[in-house]
Design a protein around this motif. Structure first.
Motif, PDB file in Angstrom:
ATOM      1  N   LEU A 242       0.851  -1.186   0.000  1.00  0.00           N
ATOM      2  CA  LEU A 242       0.000   0.000   0.000  1.00  0.00           C
ATOM      3  C   LEU A 242       0.887   1.235   0.000  1.00  0.00           C
ATOM      4  N   GLU A 243       0.540   2.222  -0.815  1.00  0.00           N
ATOM      5  CA  GLU A 243       1.169   3.531  -0.691  1.00  0.00           C
ATOM      6  C   GLU A 243       0.228   4.398   0.140  1.00  0.00           C
ATOM      7  N   LEU A 244       0.781   5.020   1.178  1.00  0.00           N
ATOM      8  CA  LEU A 244      -0.024   5.688   2.192  1.00  0.00           C
ATOM      9  C   LEU A 244       0.383   7.152   2.348  1.00  0.00           C
ATOM     10  N   THR A 245      -0.524   7.922   2.915  1.00  0.00           N
ATOM     11  CA  THR A 245      -0.238   9.338   3.148  1.00  0.00           C
ATOM     12  C   THR A 245       0.461   9.576   4.478  1.00  0.00           C
ATOM     13  N   SER A 246       0.504   8.556   5.351  1.00  0.00           N
ATOM     14  CA  SER A 246       1.069   8.730   6.684  1.00  0.00           C
ATOM     15  C   SER A 246       1.541   7.390   7.212  1.00  0.00           C
ATOM     16  N   LEU A 247       2.493   7.424   8.137  1.00  0.00           N
ATOM     17  CA  LEU A 247       2.928   6.212   8.829  1.00  0.00           C
ATOM     18  C   LEU A 247       2.086   5.938  10.064  1.00  0.00           C
ATOM     19  N   ASP A 248       1.134   6.803  10.343  1.00  0.00           N
ATOM     20  CA  ASP A 248       0.194   6.601  11.441  1.00  0.00           C
ATOM     21  C   ASP A 248      -1.047   5.920  10.866  1.00  0.00           C
ATOM     22  N   PRO A 249      -1.307   4.646  11.220  1.00  0.00           N
ATOM     23  CA  PRO A 249      -2.432   3.924  10.615  1.00  0.00           C
ATOM     24  C   PRO A 249      -3.773   4.626  10.802  1.00  0.00           C
ATOM     25  N   GLN A 250      -3.930   5.348  11.906  1.00  0.00           N
ATOM     26  CA  GLN A 250      -5.208   6.010  12.148  1.00  0.00           C
ATOM     27  C   GLN A 250      -5.427   7.192  11.212  1.00  0.00           C
ATOM     28  N   LYS A 251      -4.342   7.809  10.770  1.00  0.00           N
ATOM     29  CA  LYS A 251      -4.445   8.966   9.884  1.00  0.00           C
ATOM     30  C   LYS A 251      -4.255   8.594   8.414  1.00  0.00           C
TER      31      LYS A 251
ATOM     32  N   ASP B  88       0.788  -1.987   7.099  1.00  0.00           N
ATOM     33  CA  ASP B  88      -0.187  -2.231   6.036  1.00  0.00           C
ATOM     34  C   ASP B  88      -1.409  -2.983   6.555  1.00  0.00           C
ATOM     35  N   LEU B  89      -1.208  -3.937   7.469  1.00  0.00           N
ATOM     36  CA  LEU B  89      -2.344  -4.684   8.004  1.00  0.00           C
ATOM     37  C   LEU B  89      -3.239  -3.800   8.866  1.00  0.00           C
ATOM     38  N   ALA B  90      -2.638  -2.872   9.618  1.00  0.00           N
ATOM     39  CA  ALA B  90      -3.442  -1.961  10.429  1.00  0.00           C
ATOM     40  C   ALA B  90      -4.328  -1.089   9.539  1.00  0.00           C
ATOM     41  N   VAL B  91      -3.774  -0.628   8.415  1.00  0.00           N
ATOM     42  CA  VAL B  91      -4.556   0.188   7.492  1.00  0.00           C
ATOM     43  C   VAL B  91      -5.614  -0.659   6.797  1.00  0.00           C
ATOM     44  N   LEU B  92      -5.244  -1.864   6.377  1.00  0.00           N
ATOM     45  CA  LEU B  92      -6.236  -2.742   5.755  1.00  0.00           C
ATOM     46  C   LEU B  92      -7.368  -3.061   6.714  1.00  0.00           C
ATOM     47  N   ASP B  93      -7.036  -3.309   7.969  1.00  0.00           N
ATOM     48  CA  ASP B  93      -8.058  -3.579   8.970  1.00  0.00           C
ATOM     49  C   ASP B  93      -9.022  -2.397   9.076  1.00  0.00           C
ATOM     50  N   LYS B  94      -8.469  -1.188   9.065  1.00  0.00           N
ATOM     51  CA  LYS B  94      -9.299   0.015   9.184  1.00  0.00           C
ATOM     52  C   LYS B  94     -10.225   0.176   7.987  1.00  0.00           C
ATOM     53  N   VAL B  95      -9.690   0.022   6.768  1.00  0.00           N
ATOM     54  CA  VAL B  95     -10.536   0.273   5.591  1.00  0.00           C
ATOM     55  C   VAL B  95     -11.508  -0.879   5.352  1.00  0.00           C
ATOM     56  N   LEU B  96     -11.132  -2.090   5.713  1.00  0.00           N
ATOM     57  CA  LEU B  96     -12.082  -3.198   5.624  1.00  0.00           C
ATOM     58  C   LEU B  96     -13.246  -2.989   6.594  1.00  0.00           C
ATOM     59  N   THR B  97     -12.926  -2.570   7.802  1.00  0.00           N
ATOM     60  CA  THR B  97     -13.964  -2.294   8.790  1.00  0.00           C
ATOM     61  C   THR B  97     -14.896  -1.196   8.300  1.00  0.00           C
ATOM     62  N   ALA B  98     -14.322  -0.133   7.723  1.00  0.00           N
ATOM     63  CA  ALA B  98     -15.131   0.978   7.222  1.00  0.00           C
ATOM     64  C   ALA B  98     -16.065   0.541   6.101  1.00  0.00           C
ATOM     65  N   ASN B  99     -15.695  -0.546   5.406  1.00  0.00           N
ATOM     66  CA  ASN B  99     -16.517  -1.043   4.302  1.00  0.00           C
ATOM     67  C   ASN B  99     -17.290  -2.308   4.668  1.00  0.00           C
ATOM     68  N   ASP B 100     -17.396  -2.576   5.979  1.00  0.00           N
ATOM     69  CA  ASP B 100     -18.174  -3.717   6.483  1.00  0.00           C
ATOM     70  C   ASP B 100     -17.737  -5.031   5.854  1.00  0.00           C
ATOM     71  N   MET B 101     -16.422  -5.210   5.749  1.00  0.00           N
ATOM     72  CA  MET B 101     -15.870  -6.444   5.208  1.00  0.00           C
ATOM     73  C   MET B 101     -15.045  -7.133   6.284  1.00  0.00           C
ATOM     74  N   TYR B 102     -14.964  -8.456   6.192  1.00  0.00           N
ATOM     75  CA  TYR B 102     -14.256  -9.236   7.209  1.00  0.00           C
ATOM     76  C   TYR B 102     -13.483 -10.368   6.542  1.00  0.00           C
ATOM     77  N   LEU B 103     -12.196 -10.451   6.857  1.00  0.00           N
ATOM     78  CA  LEU B 103     -11.336 -11.512   6.327  1.00  0.00           C
ATOM     79  C   LEU B 103     -10.706 -12.241   7.514  1.00  0.00           C
ATOM     80  N   PRO B 104     -11.174 -13.441   7.849  1.00  0.00           N
ATOM     81  CA  PRO B 104     -10.631 -14.160   9.005  1.00  0.00           C
ATOM     82  C   PRO B 104      -9.344 -14.916   8.668  1.00  0.00           C
ATOM     83  N   GLU B 105      -8.476 -14.988   9.651  1.00  0.00           N
ATOM     84  CA  GLU B 105      -7.270 -15.820   9.611  1.00  0.00           C
ATOM     85  C   GLU B 105      -6.455 -15.630   8.335  1.00  0.00           C
ATOM     86  N   VAL B 106      -6.083 -14.396   8.069  1.00  0.00           N
ATOM     87  CA  VAL B 106      -5.179 -14.113   6.955  1.00  0.00           C
ATOM     88  C   VAL B 106      -3.758 -14.437   7.416  1.00  0.00           C
TER      89      VAL B 106
END
Length: 235
Positions: free
Chosen positions: A42-51, A127-145
């Motif tokens: 992922l290319e991101l705008t910040s190293l802070d997953p929340q931002k 990257d996983l922290a950001v993926l977790d955030k955007v998946l949650t925001a889109n009501d998606m769930y991926l178990p045991e990756v």
């Protein structure tokens, strides 16, 4: 404590130590040489997953030392607001990002790989922290990756040689140089995904030239993870 409770307690202890789930029994003994892999960046705008906002995403498949160029994906992701220096660093314009793919479309393409491939990252935690955030925001769930982290593996190996790690010794570029891999383009999600997969192959063959190691055999390096990503409907 009843004997039948001990495995579940040990599993919870492993989860607490690793910050994720223990490897499923069905996956522990998969041989590293046989793993179907998906390197993700992922290319991101910040190293802070929340931002952080995702400005682009790329991945590529591979197995047994080969990268499958017919199964690569890259997309600029639509984003708004303060993008900081990300567009400049990653060679994207504000117009590119405004016209980009909605993150949900990219996530829907990524989701099927969750149960079929081991995902490879360089710095999986971010990257996983950001993926977790955007998946949650889109009501998606991926178990045991199941994940492999080339950065954590590099740190594990470096700590055998250094009490204090040299500055920048675990960057993707420096890790590749240490294993005599050629310079690779940077700051593009697909290029970085391919460079990460090449790094994993080099790390793997340096550890296991005879092809006898399993996922469980390298769990002690902290480079192997198992994460539930996103939002589950289960209470």
């Amino acid at each position: 404590m009843p004997a039948q409770q001990q495995p579940s307690l040990w599993r919870r202890i492993q989860q607490w130590i690793s910050g994720g789930s223990a490897l499923p029994e069905s996956r522990k003994h998969q041989m590293l040489r046989d793993l179907p892999l998906l390197a993700v960046d992922l290319e991101l705008t910040s190293l802070d997953p929340q931002k952080a906002k995702v400005t682009s995403i790329g991945w590529t498949e591979g197995k047994a030392g080969s990268i499958d160029l017919s199964h690569c994906y890259y997309a600029v992701v639509r984003a708004s607001g303060d993008l900081e220096q990300s567009p400049v660093i990653h060679g994207l314009t504000a117009y590119d990002i405004a016209q980009g793919t909605h993150i949900r479309e990219a996530l829907e393409r990524l989701a099927p790989y969750a149960q079929t491939h081991v995902w490879v990252f360089h710095n999986a935690g971010l990257d996983l922290a950001v993926l977790d955030k955007v998946l949650t925001a889109n009501d998606m769930y991926l178990p045991e990756v199941i994940t492999l982290d080339t950065l954590k593996l590099a740190v594990y190996q470096l700590q055998k040689q250094h009490d204090v790690l040299p500055p920048n010794s675990a960057t993707l570029t420096v890790c590749r140089q240490r294993l005599n891999l050629p310079l690779a383009p940077t700051h593009n999600a697909l290029d970085d995904a391919m460079a990460t997969l090449q790094l994993w192959f080099a790390q793997y063959y340096s550890m296991d030239p005879t092809g006898k190691m399993s996922l469980q055999d390298i769990a002690h390096t902290q480079a192997v993870g198992c994460k539930n990503l996103g939002k589950s409907d289960k209470k």
